[in-house]
Design a protein around this motif. Structure first.
Motif, PDB file in Angstrom:
ATOM      1  N   GLN A 116       0.794  -1.365   0.101  1.00 48.42           N
ATOM      2  CA  GLN A 116       0.144  -0.045  -0.237  1.00 48.42           C
ATOM      3  C   GLN A 116       0.765   1.089   0.040  1.00 48.42           C
ATOM      4  O   GLN A 116       0.467   2.367   0.560  1.00 48.42           O
ATOM      5  CB  GLN A 116      -0.838  -0.074   1.137  1.00 48.42           C
ATOM      6  N   ILE A 117       2.017   1.165  -0.569  1.00 42.90           N
ATOM      7  CA  ILE A 117       2.804   2.592  -0.683  1.00 42.90           C
ATOM      8  C   ILE A 117       3.352   2.447  -2.055  1.00 42.90           C
ATOM      9  O   ILE A 117       3.185   1.428  -2.953  1.00 42.90           O
ATOM     10  CB  ILE A 117       4.196   2.331   0.138  1.00 42.90           C
ATOM     11  N   VAL A 118       3.710   3.621  -2.491  1.00 46.56           N
ATOM     12  CA  VAL A 118       4.387   3.817  -3.983  1.00 46.56           C
ATOM     13  C   VAL A 118       5.895   3.439  -3.627  1.00 46.56           C
ATOM     14  O   VAL A 118       6.682   4.366  -2.926  1.00 46.56           O
ATOM     15  CB  VAL A 118       4.025   5.476  -4.427  1.00 46.56           C
ATOM     16  N   SER A 119       6.555   2.663  -4.612  1.00 47.89           N
ATOM     17  CA  SER A 119       7.731   2.653  -4.733  1.00 47.89           C
ATOM     18  C   SER A 119       8.367   3.526  -5.812  1.00 47.89           C
ATOM     19  O   SER A 119       8.089   3.529  -6.880  1.00 47.89           O
ATOM     20  CB  SER A 119       8.089   1.185  -5.350  1.00 47.89           C
ATOM     21  N   LEU A 120       9.179   4.694  -5.154  1.00 46.79           N
ATOM     22  CA  LEU A 120       9.530   5.806  -6.048  1.00 46.79           C
ATOM     23  C   LEU A 120      10.966   5.345  -6.596  1.00 46.79           C
ATOM     24  O   LEU A 120      11.973   5.886  -6.013  1.00 46.79           O
ATOM     25  CB  LEU A 120       9.605   7.058  -5.177  1.00 46.79           C
ATOM     26  N   THR A 121      11.094   4.422  -7.535  1.00 40.50           N
ATOM     27  CA  THR A 121      12.265   3.994  -8.082  1.00 40.50           C
ATOM     28  C   THR A 121      12.978   5.291  -8.783  1.00 40.50           C
ATOM     29  O   THR A 121      12.450   6.140  -9.329  1.00 40.50           O
ATOM     30  CB  THR A 121      11.638   3.283  -9.435  1.00 40.50           C
ATOM     31  N   GLN A 122      14.269   5.504  -8.497  1.00 39.59           N
ATOM     32  CA  GLN A 122      15.299   6.473  -8.902  1.00 39.59           C
ATOM     33  C   GLN A 122      16.569   5.556  -9.164  1.00 39.59           C
ATOM     34  O   GLN A 122      16.830   4.920  -8.222  1.00 39.59           O
ATOM     35  CB  GLN A 122      15.134   7.591  -7.865  1.00 39.59           C
ATOM     36  N   GLY A 123      17.210   6.128 -10.249  1.00 43.18           N
ATOM     37  CA  GLY A 123      18.712   5.566 -10.345  1.00 43.18           C
ATOM     38  C   GLY A 123      19.386   6.052  -9.321  1.00 43.18           C
ATOM     39  O   GLY A 123      19.816   7.311  -9.281  1.00 43.18           O
ATOM     40  N   LYS A 124      20.491   5.087  -8.829  1.00 38.77           N
ATOM     41  CA  LYS A 124      21.306   5.404  -7.943  1.00 38.77           C
ATOM     42  C   LYS A 124      22.752   4.936  -8.641  1.00 38.77           C
ATOM     43  O   LYS A 124      23.059   3.536  -8.189  1.00 38.77           O
ATOM     44  CB  LYS A 124      20.978   4.547  -6.741  1.00 38.77           C
ATOM     45  N   MET A 125      23.111   5.523  -9.643  1.00 37.12           N
ATOM     46  CA  MET A 125      24.349   5.062 -10.510  1.00 37.12           C
ATOM     47  C   MET A 125      24.790   6.252 -11.336  1.00 37.12           C
ATOM     48  O   MET A 125      23.823   7.178 -11.493  1.00 37.12           O
ATOM     49  CB  MET A 125      23.731   4.131 -11.389  1.00 37.12           C
TER      50      MET A 125
END
Length: 577
Positions: A116-125
């Protein structure tokens, strides 16, 4: 049928584990400068915090002057080899190359996403989210930028003045577009190669939308109206993803005045007498160092981590900083105005399909795709919503990867999608609002920079957005009544989330139940509020922000191209242009 979603997530985990082993070979490192060993007290002319989409644009342009020493501080490692393969974007979330930030559960939206949460995908590279996004290249509508100029009372950001920077970053390679009316709106000598994806099947879906009155266009880039259905422009060239790392850092890798420090965390900006003098960092070995900038510190850490760093440095809302025991240097609304394109996924079950599944070509976008930009008011020239429409063959593993591992829909929802895909083609449509009114915020969870901040998405906090999404869904699903969809026995897949409802009630429920992110976080250090129109932080000298956080409002479409443009503009401002 078996729990296909759970099986897919297990399979993705196995793929990720195998790729993690391969990553130890650092197969992309030859493209980039060597990882630089930092020394305490060292001076540079410019320090760039964040080697992502915009940060590497700035790094390339500033280091072109060999007299300036430029340091890039990047929290992640070199990008993995799979980040270069366009078909592999569905397996990158939830790996070491993703910050894996999560939203705070608002008990209202995202309730049918995992946890029940939004996975806030962000590039870590290196390359940041330009190595993890879905590669759709959209300038946006002129109205977007003219609106920025009006908000700021400054023509600097009007479309006529940002178009040269879009052209500067683009290298259009599509021969038909280069011979068309759209050629003057695109560059040919820029860093990012772009071209349309063309597939024979696309014409069927474009014709269906055309039957509803949406014009078929070769390119939605326009000086007058960006409405219509087309094959999207994709940032893919030479069979690899056109990331900022590939396109901006690789050409500069041999410059002796450019330094890149990987796996390095910026703890705070060093500020003396309201002048930014450098950055305190933590290296991968755990050492805390102070590095100094003779000219400027440029923060390009993204719409979540840029406000985090500014607040840790004493720049932010006074009451929040004092609550965290942080001395206030500049009382600014940092972290407020969080924006995202709220997404809602629809799945249409199409015709029966028993053909042999085509082999996945890792060097191409994985499936045929069309994009639609539509306005509900026929007199309006700019879009209310975008739909990205992806056609999957029967029993497609990529469909489940996108649903379960990218959007993170619950296993129940993803399994219904899988059942619909057995022996049938499916069209997955992602609708999102172009100009949402809702706003969220980013707050510090801790004074420790390694602790992810709190992100309140604010989705549908303005009721107008829920109304507009409901209207947009009702408008879009008229496609079921078109000749091409009827001939294919097309039906809308029922997710089972809104039983007993019909008409507008159903679609309002659906909009809320299927709410998800488009990963277009922005606005948290907005121009006019936190930074001025040249991206300089108000009240602090020698400190600039260059990333999606400076957007005062969103742009109409995927934000990768606008963020790259912001990087180009920031470099030009620094050079006095």
């Amino acid at each position: 049928m078996a729990d296909a979603a759970a099986d897919t997530l297990t399979a993705v985990g196995s793929i990720q584990a195998a790729l993690s082993v391969m990553a130890t070979l650092q197969l992309t490192s030859f493209r980039y400068p060597p990882d630089y060993a930092l020394t305490n007290g060292t001076n540079y002319d410019y320090i760039i915090v964040g080697g992502g989409t915009a940060g590497l644009v700035v790094a390339n342009r500033l280091s072109a002057n060999c007299k300036d020493k430029v340091l890039v501080i990047e929290a992640g490692p070199y990008p993995p080899i799979e980040s270069e393969w366009p078909a592999m974007f569905t397996v990158t979330p939830k790996t070491e190359y993703d910050f894996d930030t999560s939203s705070v559960n608002d008990k209202y939206t995202a309730q049918n996403l995992q946890e029940q949460i939004v996975s806030l995908t962000q590039g870590k590279m290196l390359g940041g989210s330009s190595n993890i996004d879905h590669m759709i290249h959209v300038q946006g509508d002129p109205h977007d930028y003219n609106n920025w100029a009006e908000i700021l009372g400054d023509d600097t950001w009007a479309y006529k003045n940002v178009l040269p920077y879009f052209k500067k970053l683009e290298n259009m390679t599509d021969p038909d577009l280069l011979a068309s009316q759209y050629a003057d709106l695109h560059g040919t000598g820029g860093m990012l190669k772009i071209a349309r994806q063309i597939a024979d099947i696309d014409s069927v879906y474009k014709e269906a939308f055309n039957e509803l009155g949406h014009k078929i266009v070769d390119d939605t880039t326009s000086l007058t109206s960006t409405l219509g259905v087309s094959n999207p422009l994709l940032a893919i060239g030479d069979n690899i993803r056109q990331s900022s790392s590939n396109c901006y850092l690789t050409p500069a890798k041999s410059r002796s005045n450019l330094f890149v420090a990987l796996n390095t965390i910026a703890r705070k900006i060093l500020i003396k007498d309201n002048v930014a003098t450098g950055v305190q960092v933590e290296t991968s070995s755990g050492d805390t160092l102070e590095l100094f900038a003779n000219k400027e510190v440029i923060v390009s850490a993204g719409a979540i981590h840029t406000p985090q760093l500014l607040m840790l440095s004493g720049i932010g809302p006074k009451s929040h900083l004092e609550e965290k025991g942080i001395s206030v240097i500049a009382d600014l609304p940092v972290g407020e105005n969080f924006m995202d394109h709220t997404g809602v996924v629809l799945l249409f079950q199409m015709e029966s399909d028993t053909s042999a599944a085509p082999a996945v070509n890792p060097y191409q976008f994985p499936v045929p795709t069309t994009t639609l930009y539509a306005a509900l008011d026929s007199s309006q020239t700019y879009p209310d919503y975008q739909s990205i429409n992806l056609l999957f063959p029967h029993d497609a593993g990529a469909l489940l990867q996108l649903s379960a591992n990218s959007f993170k829909y619950s296993n129940d929802v993803s399994n219904k999608f899988a059942e619909a895909n057995v022996g049938r083609k499916v069209l997955l449509a992602v609708l999102n609002l172009m100009m949402p009114k809702s706003r969220g915020k980013v707050l510090l969870a801790s004074n420790d920079p390694t602790v992810e901040p709190l992100v309140y998405t604010g989705t549908y906090t303005n009721e107008d957005d829920l109304d507009l999404m409901t209207d947009s869904l009702m408008d879009f699903t008229k496609v079921l009544n078109t000749k091409n969809f009827i001939e294919r026995n097309a039906t809308l897949v029922d997710t089972g989330l809104c039983p007993g409802l019909s008409g507008r009630e159903y679609w309002e429920c659906y909009a809320l139940a299927m709410s998800a992110t488009m990963w277009h976080y922005s606005g948290t250090c907005a121009m006019g509020k936190v930074v001025d129109s040249k991206l300089l932080v108000k009240g602090v000298s020698n400190l600039r922000v260059a990333d999606a956080s400076v957007m005062p409002t969103l742009t109409s479409g995927n934000i990768r191209a606008p963020v790259t443009m912001i990087g180009e503009r920031a470099a030009a401002f620094i050079h006095g242009k």
